[in-house]
Scaffold this active site. Structure first.
Site, PDB file in Angstrom:
ATOM      1  N   LYS A   1       0.598  -6.111 -10.999  1.00  0.00           N
ATOM      2  CA  LYS A   1      -0.540  -6.237 -10.562  1.00  0.00           C
ATOM      3  C   LYS A   1      -0.661  -7.225  -9.068  1.00  0.00           C
ATOM      4  O   LYS A   1      -1.528  -8.058  -8.778  1.00  0.00           O
ATOM      5  CB  LYS A   1      -1.743  -6.661 -11.399  1.00  0.00           C
ATOM      6  CG  LYS A   1      -1.636  -5.894 -12.695  1.00  0.00           C
ATOM      7  CD  LYS A   1      -1.821  -4.381 -12.431  1.00  0.00           C
ATOM      8  CE  LYS A   1      -3.017  -3.988 -11.902  1.00  0.00           C
ATOM      9  NZ  LYS A   1      -3.122  -2.267 -11.454  1.00  0.00           N
TER      10      LYS A   1
ATOM     11  N   SER B   1      -6.811  -8.800 -12.196  1.00  0.00           N
ATOM     12  CA  SER B   1      -6.347  -7.643 -12.153  1.00  0.00           C
ATOM     13  C   SER B   1      -5.634  -7.094 -13.346  1.00  0.00           C
ATOM     14  O   SER B   1      -5.801  -5.841 -13.811  1.00  0.00           O
ATOM     15  CB  SER B   1      -5.755  -7.233 -11.093  1.00  0.00           C
ATOM     16  OG  SER B   1      -5.202  -5.839 -10.446  1.00  0.00           O
TER      17      SER B   1
ATOM     18  N   MET C   1      -5.315   5.526  -0.763  1.00  0.00           N
ATOM     19  CA  MET C   1      -4.353   5.518  -1.982  1.00  0.00           C
ATOM     20  C   MET C   1      -5.298   5.494  -3.275  1.00  0.00           C
ATOM     21  O   MET C   1      -4.733   6.353  -4.153  1.00  0.00           O
ATOM     22  CB  MET C   1      -3.620   4.251  -2.042  1.00  0.00           C
ATOM     23  CG  MET C   1      -2.714   3.936  -1.023  1.00  0.00           C
ATOM     24  SD  MET C   1      -1.564   2.331  -1.555  1.00  0.00           S
ATOM     25  CE  MET C   1      -2.754   1.222  -1.145  1.00  0.00           C
TER      26      MET C   1
ATOM     27  N   TRP D   1       0.982  -0.468  -3.860  1.00  0.00           N
ATOM     28  CA  TRP D   1       0.891  -0.471  -2.242  1.00  0.00           C
ATOM     29  C   TRP D   1       2.353  -0.545  -1.618  1.00  0.00           C
ATOM     30  O   TRP D   1       2.440   0.023  -0.524  1.00  0.00           O
ATOM     31  CB  TRP D   1       0.073  -1.721  -1.927  1.00  0.00           C
ATOM     32  CG  TRP D   1      -0.725  -1.585  -0.596  1.00  0.00           C
ATOM     33  CD1 TRP D   1      -0.475  -0.849   0.235  1.00  0.00           C
ATOM     34  CD2 TRP D   1      -1.740  -2.630  -0.278  1.00  0.00           C
ATOM     35  NE1 TRP D   1      -1.462  -1.144   1.355  1.00  0.00           N
ATOM     36  CE2 TRP D   1      -1.937  -2.131   0.999  1.00  0.00           C
ATOM     37  CE3 TRP D   1      -2.247  -3.715  -0.767  1.00  0.00           C
ATOM     38  CZ2 TRP D   1      -2.910  -2.829   1.897  1.00  0.00           C
ATOM     39  CZ3 TRP D   1      -3.080  -4.471  -0.002  1.00  0.00           C
ATOM     40  CH2 TRP D   1      -3.559  -4.109   1.247  1.00  0.00           C
TER      41      TRP D   1
ATOM     42  N   HIS E   1      10.095  -5.025 -12.216  1.00  0.00           N
ATOM     43  CA  HIS E   1       9.121  -6.243 -12.534  1.00  0.00           C
ATOM     44  C   HIS E   1      10.177  -7.118 -13.198  1.00  0.00           C
ATOM     45  O   HIS E   1       9.609  -8.212 -13.715  1.00  0.00           O
ATOM     46  CB  HIS E   1       8.270  -5.702 -13.782  1.00  0.00           C
ATOM     47  CG  HIS E   1       6.977  -5.164 -12.984  1.00  0.00           C
ATOM     48  ND1 HIS E   1       6.421  -5.510 -11.814  1.00  0.00           N
ATOM     49  CD2 HIS E   1       5.959  -4.172 -13.401  1.00  0.00           C
ATOM     50  CE1 HIS E   1       5.368  -4.826 -11.581  1.00  0.00           C
ATOM     51  NE2 HIS E   1       5.070  -4.238 -12.407  1.00  0.00           N
TER      52      HIS E   1
END
Length: 300
Positions: free
Chosen positions: A45, A131, A226, A50, A101
């Site tokens: 997050k 988020s 998006m 993006w 990640h």
């Protein structure tokens, strides 16, 4: 593969068993990077999706065809997911765009000596916590979030899936001084100056764009674009995996949204932990709405 209730413990960090297995995590640590690879790495997050979109559009020179017809998890597969090897084998594009990640202390050895270009995406941790909390509410492969107060405590303690934000960000960003193939980009930079950020990333990737191409990239990777793109917004993900009735994968994209969630007491606690854990770290974050820019290394 569902395994929605399975938790994989790996080197002391918990991962959702929905897409992670012990084998896939082990394979990630032994992955043979090619010098032409692009690796996008981040804590959850923090702007990962993006960045996947930005990099896709840069190599497409602003042409949205690929980003509008191929899901982002196929364009930039997750290194530690069980399907990654098959995705990369099926892909015919060069360079390969890979996402992860994983923290640096786990993945760093595999990158040793590699010329692969690494983009580390970070975001101010208060917004990350908010988020991630809302994402837990809709993602059926993540544990119940509980109250925000409970969730925030877990975030500060580093006991959530994917481990400690503090360890993750310090582990990757402290490599900047010794790795000329690592670029740090913040979510807030993308929010404040998307045009300039795309230009900087294109230069780093040795794929400089002309003004019209940059403008097309900006247009097609704006938050509104998006959010309406089913190849990005996860509306293709089945309801049993991601309950879209409980929220949107792309919620609002704002900077400073934490102010709508944090109590004064929670903020003071967060500041105290942040100051302690980030001691000696020179990173600076934007904590306010990007229309009212306030830079700080720790406190407001």
């Amino acid at each position: 593969m569902s395994r929605l209730d399975v938790i994989e413990m790996f080197h002391g960090i918990s991962f959702p068993g929905h897409l992670h297995t012990q084998d896939s995590l082990q394979l990630a640590l032994k992955f043979q990077f090619q010098d032409t690879d692009i690796l996008i790495t981040s804590y959850p997050k923090s702007g990962t999706t993006w960045m996947q979109e930005i990099v896709t559009l840069i190599f497409s020179r602003g042409d949205p065809h690929l980003s509008q017809t191929v899901p982002n998890w196929a364009r930039a597969p997750w290194l530690e997911h069980y399907y990654c090897a098959a995705m990369l084998e099926a892909a015919s594009t060069t360079p390969r765009i890979i996402t992860t990640h994983l923290p640096h202390h786990l993945l760093g050895p595999a990158l040793q000596g590699s010329k692969a270009k690494i983009i580390y995406v970070s975001r101010n941790p208060k917004d990350v916590a908010v988020s991630f909390y809302y994402f837990h509410k809709m993602a059926n492969f993540l544990p119940d979030a509980g109250s925000f107060a409970e969730f925030l405590n877990q975030f500060l303690e580093g006991t959530l899936h994917f481990g400690s934000w503090f360890d993750h960000i310090k582990g990757w960003t402290c490599q900047t001084a010794t790795m000329n193939n690592l670029l740090n980009v913040t979510y807030e930079e993308m929010s404040m100056d998307l045009h300039g950020t795309i230009k900087r990333i294109g230069s780093f990737l040795q794929c400089p764009l002309v003004e019209d191409e940059i403008s097309n990239c900006v247009k097609h990777c704006s938050f509104s674009s998006m959010k309406d793109n089913k190849m990005v917004n996860h509306t293709l993900t089945p309801e049993e995996i991601m309950d879209h009735s409980k929220g949107s994968f792309m919620r609002n994209g704002e900077t400073g949204d934490w102010k709508n969630m944090f109590t004064e007491e929670q903020n003071q606690c967060f500041e105290s932990v942040y100051k302690s854990k980030m001691q000696g770290c020179t990173l600076k974050f934007v904590w306010e709405d990007t229309n009212k820019i306030t830079m700080s290394s720790s406190s407001l």
